[in-house]
Design an enzyme around this catalytic site. Structure first.
Site, mmCIF file in Angstrom:
data_model
loop_
_atom_site.group_PDB
_atom_site.id
_atom_site.type_symbol
_atom_site.label_atom_id
_atom_site.label_comp_id
_atom_site.label_asym_id
_atom_site.label_seq_id
_atom_site.Cartn_x
_atom_site.Cartn_y
_atom_site.Cartn_z
ATOM 1 N N HIS A 56 0.748 -1.176 -0.079
ATOM 2 C CA HIS A 56 -0.307 -0.309 -0.236
ATOM 3 C C HIS A 56 0.767 1.436 -0.059
ATOM 4 O O HIS A 56 1.053 1.712 1.197
ATOM 5 C CB HIS A 56 -0.754 0.431 1.319
ATOM 6 N N HIS A 205 -11.037 -6.620 -0.673
ATOM 7 C CA HIS A 205 -9.951 -6.214 0.303
ATOM 8 C C HIS A 205 -9.786 -7.598 1.342
ATOM 9 O O HIS A 205 -8.709 -7.591 1.636
ATOM 10 C CB HIS A 205 -10.994 -5.145 0.698
ATOM 11 N N ARG A 208 -14.176 -9.052 5.463
ATOM 12 C CA ARG A 208 -15.620 -7.826 6.290
ATOM 13 C C ARG A 208 -15.672 -7.119 5.227
ATOM 14 O O ARG A 208 -16.742 -6.970 5.253
ATOM 15 C CB ARG A 208 -14.410 -7.498 6.822
ATOM 16 N N GLU A 233 -5.617 -12.332 9.268
ATOM 17 C CA GLU A 233 -4.589 -11.711 9.901
ATOM 18 C C GLU A 233 -4.206 -11.216 11.074
ATOM 19 O O GLU A 233 -2.705 -11.072 11.860
ATOM 20 C CB GLU A 233 -4.127 -10.310 9.040
ATOM 21 N N HIS A 267 -1.029 -12.233 4.015
ATOM 22 C CA HIS A 267 -1.014 -12.175 5.574
ATOM 23 C C HIS A 267 -1.447 -14.262 6.298
ATOM 24 O O HIS A 267 -0.188 -15.171 6.231
ATOM 25 C CB HIS A 267 -1.631 -11.982 6.285
ATOM 26 N N ASP A 318 3.974 -4.479 2.268
ATOM 27 C CA ASP A 318 2.693 -3.698 2.932
ATOM 28 C C ASP A 318 2.530 -2.785 3.475
ATOM 29 O O ASP A 318 2.576 -1.985 2.003
ATOM 30 C CB ASP A 318 2.737 -5.173 4.000
HETATM 31 ZN ZN ZN Z 1 -1.846 -5.223 3.265
#
Ligand code: ZN
Length: 451
Positions: A56, A205, A208, A233, A267, A318
């Site tokens: 990111h 994503h 969730r 994660e 993850h 990440d």
């Molecule tokens: Zn990430």
């Protein structure tokens, strides 16, 4: 262009006195045991560049800003609050400036391609920009300026929790329904059209953020390109998934999606033995981000068992709290050493080099996850290359795999000399060739953001 080097790690193994010719970004010939021609560029140690499968980019700008203890138990969830406050102010110019710095640093550390898990889509008030792919264009521009290979993974994000709950205010810049996501994806494909060798995948994503139906719809849009998802994660995420569905996240995903070699499970920290075996058998890549997982206190993935089962993996930077290809591999191994109280946990067998095994594994898995599998330095492959500072006294007396072990365990990014991507040299003497301009723009963007 032609390169000559004393030692090169070819697809077939280490070879001496190697001469590579590069045409149109690809390796057009590989000669072994030859002398350098007069105009060849000379190097001492050459390797294929490592893929960085999860980034990111904008979070590079908040590195060091979330290291103060919170009032309650400090965890991922308080870090996320800092991140939400930071993104409240980020505009496309800021995104481009921060991403350019992050990508320059990735190249400087030996990464050649990045998987950008891109979720900050909309304007600060949560409304889409006039062109819904404006932020993706900023990412593509940063990749173009720095020369890093880009696999852009636009993120589908529609809910704040399991079972399709309403998004929170802090998430307003991320949110799309399936139909607007389809438009966004089209815009993202246009945004990268001018880049050399870009790939566009999709990224629901997390469990969730997408319902079962949305997950199926979004995965279908990949049309064979990579599908990435954050999964398992954090322990609270596993508990919430169990409470909602009676299943653990990885278990639930395998029940609801056709997970195969086009998937990257980012993850996958908290898995049972059965889940771990299921992932290994699927051929999906596990996207490990050791530095970020340590920074966020996520936990340790059972890498020793997973690798022994033939599981595929790669590494990602990440949150970009630190950007260093060698350091990711080092921490991946050190986590397992601390857990199992022993040395060389991921070497893959007696008399094998841990560094070389990790590099080979992360190279293959990273390439698969980013839609650009390659065998490394070989005829016809992309000229994505790293040379090490073989003349550094630190490398004295080393050769072959001990060069990689020394780089990973003893030196890190400071030992990277030059980096080429698609045959174009972007890093020289450990520094990106456009570093001054990239730095100046980054400073201006941060002054505005943190004012
Ligand atoms: Zn990430």
């Amino acid at each position: 262009m032609a390169l000559w080097c004393e030692q090169a790690w070819l697809a077939e193994g280490w070879r001496n006195n190697v001469r590579l010719s590069v045409e149109n970004g690809r390796i057009s010939s590989v000669e072994i045991d030859v002398s350098a021609a007069p105009r060849d560029e000379r190097h001492t140690v050459l390797l294929p560049a490592l893929p960085n499968l999860h980034s990111h980019a904008f979070q590079r700008g908040m590195a060091g800003l979330a290291e103060t203890a919170g009032a309650s138990d400090d965890s991922f969830w308080t870090w996320r609050e800092v991140m939400y406050r930071f993104v409240d102010r980020l505009d496309p110019d800021g995104m481009e400036a921060i991403a350019a710095l992050a990508y320059a640093e990735m190249l400087e550390s030996g990464f050649g391609r990045v998987g950008e898990f891109h979720y900050l889509h909309h304007d600060v008030d949560g409304r889409p920009y006039g062109d819904v792919a404006t932020m993706a264009q900023a990412i593509a521009a940063a990749a173009g300026e720095t020369g890093i290979g880009l696999t852009l993974l636009p993120v589908f994000y529609a809910h704040s929790g399991f079972g399709g709950t309403t998004p929170m205010h802090g998430q307003r810049r991320f949110i799309n329904d399936v139909s607007r996501f389809a438009n966004l994806l089209e815009g993202v494909r246009e945004a990268v059209a001018g880049l050399d060798d870009a790939v566009v995948g999709v990224a629901p994503h997390s469990l969730r953020a997408a319902t079962a139906e949305e997950l199926v719809d979004v995965a279908a849009m990949a049309a064979g390109a990579p599908i990435h998802i954050h999964i398992a994660e954090q322990v609270p995420e596993v508990e919430a998934c169990l409470a909602w569905s009676g299943k653990r996240p990885v278990e639930w995903l395998f029940d609801h999606a056709d997970v195969g070699t086009d998937w990257c499970l980012v993850h996958a920290t908290h898995v049972t033995d059965a889940e771990r075996l299921m992932v290994a058998a699927s051929g999906a890549v596990v996207g490990l981000c050791p530095i970020t997982e340590a920074n966020l206190g996520d936990g340790l993935f059972p890498a020793r068992e997973f690798l022994a089962e033939g599981g595929r993996y790669g590494v990602g930077s990440d949150s970009n709290v630190e950007i260093d290809a060698a350091a990711e591999l080092r921490l991946l191994e050190y986590g397992q050493r601390l857990l199992h109280r022993g040395r060389n946990q991921l070497a893959g067998g007696a008399a094998k080099s841990t560094g070389a095994s990790l590099y080979r594994g992360a190279f293959a898995g990273g390439g698969q996850a980013l839609g650009r599998s390659t065998s490394g330095i070989a005829m016809g492959e992309a000229a994505d290359l790293v040379s090490l500072k073989g003349g550094d006294p630190f490398f004295a007396g080393r050769s072959g795999d001990s060069l990689i072990d020394s780089w990973i365990f003893g030196g890190g990014a400071r030992l990277v000399d030059c980096v080429w991507r698609g045959g174009v040299k972007r890093v020289e003497g450990g520094r990106h060739i456009d570093r001054d301009a990239i730095d100046a723009r980054y400073r201006a963007a941060m002054a505005k953001l943190l004012a």
